[in-house]
Design an enzyme around this catalytic site. Sequence first.
Site, short mmCIF file in Angstrom:
data_model
loop_
_atom_site.label_atom_id
_atom_site.label_comp_id
_atom_site.label_asym_id
_atom_site.label_seq_id
_atom_site.Cartn_x
_atom_site.Cartn_y
_atom_site.Cartn_z
N ASP A 53 0.82 -1.22 0.00
CA ASP A 53 0.00 0.00 0.00
C ASP A 53 0.86 1.27 0.00
O ASP A 53 0.68 2.14 0.86
CB ASP A 53 -0.92 0.02 1.22
CG ASP A 53 -1.62 -1.32 1.46
OD1 ASP A 53 -2.08 -1.90 0.47
OD2 ASP A 53 -1.68 -1.76 2.62
N GLU A 224 -11.27 0.12 -2.10
CA GLU A 224 -10.65 0.54 -0.85
C GLU A 224 -10.28 2.01 -0.96
O GLU A 224 -10.73 2.71 -1.86
CB GLU A 224 -9.45 -0.35 -0.54
CG GLU A 224 -9.87 -1.79 -0.28
CD GLU A 224 -8.71 -2.71 0.03
OE1 GLU A 224 -7.66 -2.60 -0.65
OE2 GLU A 224 -8.84 -3.54 0.93
#
Length: 561
Positions: A53, A224
């Site tokens: 991420d 997300e």
Amino acid sequence: MTKGYFAVLAVVIYLSCRPLLSEAQEKKDPGIWVADRSNGTYKNPVLFADYSDPDVIRVGDDYYMTASSFNCVPGLPILHSKDLVNWQIINYALDDLYLPGVPPDFFNRPQHGKGVWAPCIRFHKGEYMIYWGDPDFGIYRVTTKNIRGKWDKPVLVLPGKGRIDPSPFFDDNGKVYLVHAWAGSRAGLNSIMTVCELNKEGTKVISNQSLIFDGNDGINHTVEGGKFYKKDSYYYLLAPAGGVVNGWEIALRSRSIYGPYEVKKVLAQGTTAINGPHQGGLVDTKTGEWWFLHFQDKGPYGRILHLQPVHWKDGWPVMGINDHDYCGEPVITYRKPDVGHRNSIEVPATSDEFNKPGLGLQWSWHANPQQSWGFPSSNGYIRLYGQYYPEGYTNFWDLPNLLLQKLPAPAFTATMKLTAVLQNEGDMAGLIMMGWDYSYIALRKTAAGYAVVQTICNDAEQQHTEKETGNSILKNFKPEVRYNYQTKLERATIFLKVAVEEGARCTFYYSLDGNRFEKVGTPFQAKQGKWIGAKTGMFTLNQQPGSPRSWMDVDWFRIGK
């Protein structure tokens, strides 16, 4: 002009155009991945290591990146680059996981898969800041004026369960906003993004939340957290969708921060072998180029990082190459970003000679470190003290005192030289490949002397027990004997090694002289942990609670081919 003149001129041009080799590069570990091809191009991944991420910013000529660190301590790694291809780890934003709103001892034991999720790094009015979501406690912020120095104490901006993947936005009119996603495992809802307004300091919510995107549309499931940007009067949210392994990147844009937003898919696997190219950060260069740094899930290696060129088409950020309807596919090799200057080849630290008083930045623990775990030293070694097995112990999944680092390449070796003082029968000092499945090789004190053992555990999170798969008795092994007053201490020196083949298949070895290595046990297939890749490193353990602590001094830990 002579042919010799042209030959000399060609050499001069070549030397002036190729990257400058830094001292770090000339001494780099031969087993580590190098993305810079030294000819003006790079190969993906730019980091063959688990930096999940990622997010990235540019400040002047410098690029800074951070990534998820979950339950690992220290947390929020800070990496630096001059060209988006060559990276070094320079700091951590979190020294520990003693956080506001969290029970004081919560992260003193391994909390696999919890903790620091999907951070967002920004630079605003001379201050560096990172926002991240903890799925169990809320959204946090940590800041500093000096990115290489000490970071301030974290602030809990938005408490609550299931709030993840935040991104702040400092608008031209002085208003500050925060967008984030939701974790279904905690909140009971997911695939949506909500936005709220913050105070001007970015530390407190001052409005209700508003739904700005719903991914439950049958197209972009598992959406997300998006990253906020603004360009040419459009607000953009770049967000991952489709799941970790096979997902894609979408771009949302609107003239209003509250929407409504148009949506397009802008990066997907396409015809390449790069699965799930998504979740990352968009950044520009001083020369006006745009680039996207994102991860690819690579199983036991974790989420490795790729760099994609970005071009703007009808106001959409098209990533990669060979775009079809604004959706590109990843590049394998490409020219390096034009940053206006040449740069040296750099790689993140891996090997460690343990010659410094502080712990190397390549290392992390599985929980908040405690005072008796060990001490780095300028004496040429790091000392780790034997820890007692925790109450209710089943396997190493429950052990916090594992000193580990990320896997640095598809194939490599990790070798350590240690001197152990094992004071009790059953005490161990070893080298581990840790994940959902794990295996270690260790020097063990026995009733008759010493042995080198290999142990494998499958499905450790499910509390499965270990199985000893190798046991080599060290006959005629004679440790150095010293006395601490009247206490006899045996200093046993040994070399332990794990050889990792492409695909993360591991074989363990030991040596008594550092030259001739003997294989121990059976091959082992490494497996990722919970949201992180497999890691390798070291440990030492006392078998019986209350027994005199054993210890080991690790002379060095080296990555090779």
